[in-house]
Write an enzyme that holds these catalytic residues in place. Sequence first.
Site, PDB file in Angstrom:
ATOM      1  N   ARG A  22       0.809  -1.220   0.000  1.00 42.55           N
ATOM      2  CA  ARG A  22       0.000   0.000   0.000  1.00 42.55           C
ATOM      3  C   ARG A  22       0.846   1.277   0.000  1.00 42.55           C
ATOM      4  O   ARG A  22       0.664   2.159  -0.851  1.00 42.55           O
ATOM      5  CB  ARG A  22      -0.904   0.004   1.242  1.00 42.55           C
ATOM      6  CG  ARG A  22      -2.132  -0.865   1.117  1.00 42.55           C
ATOM      7  CD  ARG A  22      -2.855  -0.903   2.447  1.00 42.55           C
ATOM      8  NE  ARG A  22      -2.069  -1.697   3.370  1.00 42.55           N
ATOM      9  CZ  ARG A  22      -2.405  -2.921   3.781  1.00 42.55           C
ATOM     10  NH1 ARG A  22      -3.545  -3.442   3.418  1.00 42.55           N
ATOM     11  NH2 ARG A  22      -1.623  -3.590   4.595  1.00 42.55           N
ATOM     12  N   ASP A  69      12.453   7.689   9.980  1.00 37.80           N
ATOM     13  CA  ASP A  69      11.293   8.020  10.822  1.00 37.80           C
ATOM     14  C   ASP A  69      11.133   6.977  11.929  1.00 37.80           C
ATOM     15  O   ASP A  69      10.377   7.178  12.867  1.00 37.80           O
ATOM     16  CB  ASP A  69      10.027   8.064   9.951  1.00 37.80           C
ATOM     17  CG  ASP A  69       8.795   8.509  10.748  1.00 37.80           C
ATOM     18  OD1 ASP A  69       8.898   9.527  11.469  1.00 37.80           O
ATOM     19  OD2 ASP A  69       7.744   7.834  10.647  1.00 37.80           O
ATOM     20  N   HIS A  78       9.086   9.024  14.464  1.00 37.54           N
ATOM     21  CA  HIS A  78       8.006   8.079  14.120  1.00 37.54           C
ATOM     22  C   HIS A  78       6.674   8.832  13.927  1.00 37.54           C
ATOM     23  O   HIS A  78       5.664   8.515  14.576  1.00 37.54           O
ATOM     24  CB  HIS A  78       7.865   6.990  15.186  1.00 37.54           C
ATOM     25  CG  HIS A  78       7.186   5.747  14.664  1.00 37.54           C
ATOM     26  ND1 HIS A  78       7.485   4.495  15.113  1.00 37.54           N
ATOM     27  CD2 HIS A  78       6.217   5.584  13.727  1.00 37.54           C
ATOM     28  CE1 HIS A  78       6.724   3.605  14.484  1.00 37.54           C
ATOM     29  NE2 HIS A  78       5.943   4.243  13.630  1.00 37.54           N
ATOM     30  N   ILE A  79       6.709   9.810  13.018  1.00 35.55           N
ATOM     31  CA  ILE A  79       5.511  10.626  12.780  1.00 35.55           C
ATOM     32  C   ILE A  79       4.817  10.278  11.469  1.00 35.55           C
ATOM     33  O   ILE A  79       3.947  11.018  11.016  1.00 35.55           O
ATOM     34  CB  ILE A  79       5.837  12.146  12.800  1.00 35.55           C
ATOM     35  CG1 ILE A  79       6.946  12.492  11.785  1.00 35.55           C
ATOM     36  CG2 ILE A  79       6.189  12.595  14.199  1.00 35.55           C
ATOM     37  CD1 ILE A  79       7.121  13.996  11.568  1.00 35.55           C
ATOM     38  N   ALA A 107       2.456   8.371  10.530  1.00 36.96           N
ATOM     39  CA  ALA A 107       0.989   8.351  10.497  1.00 36.96           C
ATOM     40  C   ALA A 107       0.381   9.529  11.260  1.00 36.96           C
ATOM     41  O   ALA A 107      -0.826   9.598  11.433  1.00 36.96           O
ATOM     42  CB  ALA A 107       0.488   7.047  11.103  1.00 36.96           C
ATOM     43  N   GLU A 125      13.143   3.048  20.161  1.00 39.52           N
ATOM     44  CA  GLU A 125      12.482   4.360  20.107  1.00 39.52           C
ATOM     45  C   GLU A 125      12.125   4.828  21.519  1.00 39.52           C
ATOM     46  O   GLU A 125      11.491   4.067  22.249  1.00 39.52           O
ATOM     47  CB  GLU A 125      11.225   4.269  19.238  1.00 39.52           C
ATOM     48  CG  GLU A 125      11.573   3.948  17.785  1.00 39.52           C
ATOM     49  CD  GLU A 125      10.370   3.911  16.841  1.00 39.52           C
ATOM     50  OE1 GLU A 125       9.235   4.121  17.290  1.00 39.52           O
ATOM     51  OE2 GLU A 125      10.589   3.673  15.637  1.00 39.52           O
TER      52      GLU A 125
HETATM   53  P1  NAD Z   1       1.678  -3.708   3.043  1.00 33.87           P
HETATM   54  O1  NAD Z   1       1.422  -5.003   3.705  1.00 33.87           O
HETATM   55  O2  NAD Z   1       0.601  -3.094   2.224  1.00 33.87           O
HETATM   56  O3  NAD Z   1       2.981  -3.836   2.123  1.00 33.87           O
HETATM   57  C1  NAD Z   1       4.153  -4.471   2.547  1.00 33.87           C
HETATM   58  C2  NAD Z   1       4.767  -5.142   1.333  1.00 33.87           C
HETATM   59  O4  NAD Z   1       6.026  -5.680   1.729  1.00 33.87           O
HETATM   60  C3  NAD Z   1       3.903  -6.310   0.785  1.00 33.87           C
HETATM   61  O5  NAD Z   1       3.674  -6.146  -0.590  1.00 33.87           O
HETATM   62  C4  NAD Z   1       4.780  -7.526   1.093  1.00 33.87           C
HETATM   63  O6  NAD Z   1       4.644  -8.568   0.138  1.00 33.87           O
HETATM   64  C5  NAD Z   1       6.170  -6.925   1.069  1.00 33.87           C
HETATM   65  N1  NAD Z   1       7.169  -7.752   1.757  1.00 33.87           N
HETATM   66  C6  NAD Z   1       7.015  -8.492   2.887  1.00 33.87           C
HETATM   67  N2  NAD Z   1       8.173  -9.123   3.183  1.00 33.87           N
HETATM   68  C7  NAD Z   1       9.060  -8.751   2.218  1.00 33.87           C
HETATM   69  C8  NAD Z   1      10.423  -9.077   1.978  1.00 33.87           C
HETATM   70  N3  NAD Z   1      11.101  -9.911   2.784  1.00 33.87           N
HETATM   71  N4  NAD Z   1      11.015  -8.539   0.889  1.00 33.87           N
HETATM   72  C9  NAD Z   1      10.329  -7.703   0.055  1.00 33.87           C
HETATM   73  N5  NAD Z   1       9.044  -7.370   0.236  1.00 33.87           N
HETATM   74  C10 NAD Z   1       8.429  -7.885   1.308  1.00 33.87           C
HETATM   75  O7  NAD Z   1       2.162  -2.701   4.194  1.00 33.87           O
HETATM   76  P2  NAD Z   1       2.085  -1.104   4.201  1.00 33.87           P
HETATM   77  O8  NAD Z   1       0.756  -0.697   4.730  1.00 33.87           O
HETATM   78  O9  NAD Z   1       2.543  -0.590   2.890  1.00 33.87           O
HETATM   79  O10 NAD Z   1       3.154  -0.783   5.353  1.00 33.87           O
HETATM   80  C11 NAD Z   1       4.546  -0.950   5.113  1.00 33.87           C
HETATM   81  C12 NAD Z   1       5.359  -0.684   6.372  1.00 33.87           C
HETATM   82  O11 NAD Z   1       5.120   0.632   6.847  1.00 33.87           O
HETATM   83  C13 NAD Z   1       5.074  -1.608   7.566  1.00 33.87           C
HETATM   84  O12 NAD Z   1       6.321  -1.934   8.178  1.00 33.87           O
HETATM   85  C14 NAD Z   1       4.341  -0.727   8.530  1.00 33.87           C
HETATM   86  O13 NAD Z   1       4.498  -1.165   9.857  1.00 33.87           O
HETATM   87  C15 NAD Z   1       5.027   0.597   8.265  1.00 33.87           C
HETATM   88  N6  NAD Z   1       4.279   1.770   8.694  1.00 33.87           N
HETATM   89  C16 NAD Z   1       4.970   2.790   9.270  1.00 33.87           C
HETATM   90  C17 NAD Z   1       4.303   3.932   9.703  1.00 33.87           C
HETATM   91  C18 NAD Z   1       5.068   5.088  10.304  1.00 33.87           C
HETATM   92  O14 NAD Z   1       4.510   5.783  11.147  1.00 33.87           O
HETATM   93  N7  NAD Z   1       6.286   5.357   9.913  1.00 33.87           N
HETATM   94  C19 NAD Z   1       2.916   4.016   9.554  1.00 33.87           C
HETATM   95  C20 NAD Z   1       2.234   2.976   8.919  1.00 33.87           C
HETATM   96  C21 NAD Z   1       2.934   1.848   8.487  1.00 33.87           C
END
Ligand code: NAD
Length: 310
Positions: A150, A256, A279-280, A282, A261
């Site tokens: 996503r 981020d 870690h901002i 979201a 943390e």
């Molecule tokens: P998502 O599940 O939609 O996408 C993750 C993708 O990574 C998937 O397509 C999956 O197949 C792929 N993947 C998994 N293992 C893999 C590997 N070993 N090698 C390559 N690809 C791999 O997730 P998302 O909603 O896009 O979120 C992604 C990341 O962002 C997560 O770690 C989530 O925790 C993090 N996140 C961070 C914040 C923030 O505040 N910084 C906020 C929301 C999400």
Amino acid sequence: MVRALVCDPVDEAALTLLRDAGIEVVYRPGISSEELIGEIGGFDVVVVRGRTKITSSVIDAGRALKIIGRAGTGLDNIDLAAAERRGIVVLNTPEAPVNAVAELVVGLMIAVARKIALADRLMKEGKWPKHELLGTELSGKVLGVIGFGRIGRRVAEIARAIGMRILAYDIIDIPREVLQQTDATLVDLDRLLSESDFITLHVPLTDDTRHMINEERLRRMKRGAVIVNASRGAVIDEEALYRALREGWIAGAALDVFEREPPVGSKLLELDNVVLTPHIGAETREAQRLAATLLAERIVSKLREMRLIG
Ligand code: NAD
């Protein structure tokens, strides 16, 4: 009456939605883990964001617990195996922060490329360092997106509009329409590392992705490359990243998220070629409201499905 304990700050709209559905809501943002273990016994639902850890001890103490709701994406603060053993439903809202994180990532790339944070700091020290801040442009550069889910896809869409060329790496098959929509080329990790000017990480934290970006992979990146991490801190080996930035194997980084943390005492805090945010990803009004309301709606509909509310 169904009772819900809300353990982290969530948008008011969600509390209203739960109450309107006839649920008794106890709002305790900031509750400690000891207090949580002491109080969870009387609740059917617990709602958290990233701060509160729902460990196996919390789940054991939650004798009436039926639903764990996480307003946001990552479920790494919830012991999923323990929840499954007890048949507790875990709900989250992974679609809510997509825009917020993607926009932050693009902002961080520009911040590193144009040394915005450093410029700001030097000006506030009374300096006018116009000729010391030669930057680079994103347009025309290659962006490597690791994890094309996503958030990775949304980053690619925005980056494409800026004029970047997109390389994507994932472990699942990415549908052709998605690649066409973002004009992305699916490549293996080695090619992505060696051809990208900017690399951004969007994988979940798993046993496979922990320290996925290690010394060997950092050394394979271009010397002038920049890496951005707004996924989970432990996806990068921070010790190796520090050496890479210090010794110039890569040009810059923006983070981020951190292995610990807050990253108290981290040597990364000393470097000028790294931009840090706490870690901002979201933390936008829009993302928080969407996460909270979507979660509340999902909890209400699950409780109706369980016939616990009308
Ligand atoms: P998502 O599940 O939609 O996408 C993750 C993708 O990574 C998937 O397509 C999956 O197949 C792929 N993947 C998994 N293992 C893999 C590997 N070993 N090698 C390559 N690809 C791999 O997730 P998302 O909603 O896009 O979120 C992604 C990341 O962002 C997560 O770690 C989530 O925790 C993090 N996140 C961070 C914040 C923030 O505040 N910084 C906020 C929301 C999400």
